[in-house]
Design an enzyme around this catalytic site. Structure first.
Site, short mmCIF file in Angstrom:
data_model
loop_
_atom_site.label_atom_id
_atom_site.label_comp_id
_atom_site.label_asym_id
_atom_site.label_seq_id
_atom_site.Cartn_x
_atom_site.Cartn_y
_atom_site.Cartn_z
N ASP A 1 10.21 4.99 0.64
CA ASP A 1 8.60 5.17 0.07
C ASP A 1 8.29 3.26 0.06
O ASP A 1 9.90 2.51 -0.27
CB ASP A 1 7.92 5.38 -0.24
CG ASP A 1 6.34 5.43 -0.39
OD1 ASP A 1 6.34 5.18 0.81
OD2 ASP A 1 6.28 4.96 -1.47
N SER A 2 7.43 2.23 -0.16
CA SER A 2 7.42 1.63 -0.67
C SER A 2 7.58 1.40 -2.08
O SER A 2 7.75 0.30 -1.99
CB SER A 2 5.68 0.85 0.08
OG SER A 2 5.15 1.51 -0.91
N CYS B 1 7.24 8.20 3.66
CA CYS B 1 6.48 6.80 3.79
C CYS B 1 5.39 7.02 5.05
O CYS B 1 6.64 7.36 6.88
CB CYS B 1 7.05 6.30 3.62
SG CYS B 1 6.06 4.45 3.99
N GLU C 1 0.30 2.68 -8.12
CA GLU C 1 1.86 2.29 -8.76
C GLU C 1 1.19 1.28 -10.40
O GLU C 1 2.30 1.21 -10.54
CB GLU C 1 1.47 0.66 -7.56
CG GLU C 1 2.33 0.89 -6.65
CD GLU C 1 3.95 1.72 -6.48
OE1 GLU C 1 4.94 0.70 -6.76
OE2 GLU C 1 4.30 2.10 -5.22
N CYS D 1 -0.60 9.63 3.12
CA CYS D 1 0.36 8.79 2.41
C CYS D 1 0.58 8.55 1.23
O CYS D 1 -0.12 9.91 -0.06
CB CYS D 1 -0.33 7.48 2.30
SG CYS D 1 -0.05 6.55 0.36
N HIS E 1 1.12 8.53 -2.12
CA HIS E 1 1.10 7.70 -3.38
C HIS E 1 -0.03 9.33 -3.54
O HIS E 1 -0.37 9.13 -4.62
CB HIS E 1 0.85 6.72 -3.11
CG HIS E 1 1.85 5.63 -3.15
ND1 HIS E 1 1.94 5.19 -2.22
CD2 HIS E 1 1.71 4.54 -3.62
CE1 HIS E 1 3.44 4.36 -2.41
NE2 HIS E 1 3.10 4.03 -3.90
N1 DGL Z 1 3.55 5.47 -0.11
C1 DGL Z 1 3.45 4.95 1.49
C2 DGL Z 1 2.35 5.60 2.52
O1 DGL Z 1 2.90 6.89 2.99
C3 DGL Z 1 3.12 3.40 1.88
C4 DGL Z 1 1.87 3.22 0.98
C5 DGL Z 1 2.13 1.50 0.89
O2 DGL Z 1 2.80 1.07 0.18
O3 DGL Z 1 0.85 0.56 1.05
O4 DGL Z 1 2.34 4.99 3.37
#
Ligand code: DGL
Length: 285
Positions: A12-13, A75, A154, A186, A188
């Site tokens: 992931d990011s 991600c 984050e 997402c 996150h």
């Molecule tokens: N967690 C990632 C996703 O599912 C990327 C979130 C990001 O870095 O903007 O899209």
């Protein structure tokens, strides 16, 4: 000699993909996982889709080169932009993204009005509306971009008045459309689930069903993985970041719980990702 080999390489990011790792380990704690957090580039969501595609392919090549038997794009925006490219490159191993499985599940749920919370990039890609309506054309899909969520997660801010007012801002359009389901588009966002559920109870006349795609990813991976494959390094977990490993170590204790997390660094050289030799064991464990 123990070969450094992993059942899955997950990326992931940032820390979002840990919501997928959590689900994979909940189902099978003995699997070995190499996790890559591209925190040098986080957030991905507001970046051009072409750039995200380069990151996602670079990381997938890195995970494959580091002996991961499967690649999990934990991600959504990477899955939306790079899944088919990476699948074509690695035809001999499972490459699983976030969007297909949950889209089929939602399409078959009997629910009509579907809300999608996601980053700008995922919303822009239209991946969710396209894949859900490919499964069932008659569904109504409403997307909301939530740019404030990733920075909150984050930085470990998951609850409180400020979080709830941001959540309310993003949920309002979906409540107005009387959405019956919400996809957390997402990785996150599942870490904000308690706040999302709390606000949804107040805003919606009838509480929507919330879908976390992680469960479908876990199910897909279970089906795709060769059950006869030799398992190496049972339970071995290694977390690499292109950011600061000591921050990731703290984040791991926050998102996966206290433990002897093994953390290390990776760095970009142009489009190529490389491991930085030393790994750091958690001194507090
Ligand atoms: N967690 C990632 C996703 O599912 C990327 C979130 C990001 O870095 O903007 O899209």
């Amino acid at each position: 000699m123990i070969i450094e080999r992993y059942d899955a390489g997950v990326f992931d990011s940032g820390v979002g993909g840990l919501s997928v790792v959590r689900e994979l380990l909940r189902y099978d704690p003995s699997q070995s996982i190499l996790y890559l957090a591209d925190q040098f580039h986080v957030p991905y969501g507001g970046r051009p889709l072409e750039e995200i595609r380069l990151f996602a392919t670079g990381i997938s090549r890195f995970l494959s080169a580091n002996s991961c038997d499967a690649i999990v794009m934990a991600c959504n925006v990477s899955s939306a932009t790079a899944l088919s490219i990476v699948q074509k490159e690695f035809t001999k191993k499972p490459v699983v993204g976030m969007i297909d499985g949950v889209s089929a599940k939602v399409a078959n749920s009997g629910l009509q009005r579907i809300g999608v919370l996601a980053t700008h990039g995922t919303v822009l890609s239209e991946a969710y509306p396209k894949i859900i309506t490919a499964n069932k054309p008659s569904l109504d899909i409403y997307q909301v971009a939530c740019p404030a969520f990733v920075p909150l997660v984050e930085s470990g801010v998951l609850e409180g008045r400020e979080v709830e007012s941001i959540v309310a801002e993003y949920l309002h359009p979906l409540a107005r459309k009387r959405c019956e389901a919400i996809i957390l588009g997402c990785t996150h966002y599942p870490f904000l689930l308690p706040a999302i559920e709390k606000v949804a109870r107040d805003l919606f006349s009838s509480t929507p069903v919330i879908f976390d795609p992680a469960e479908s990813v876990r199910a897909q991976l279970t089906v795709l993985r060769d059950p006869a494959a030799v398992r190496y390094n049972e339970g071995r977990l290694l977390f690499l970041t292109t950011g600061d490993p000591s921050i990731l170590k703290y984040q791991l204790s926050l998102f996966l719980g206290k433990g002897d997390w093994k953390v290390g660094a990776a760095e970009w050289r142009g489009d190529i990702l490389r491991r930085v030799a030393e790994t750091v064991a958690n001194p507090r464990a």
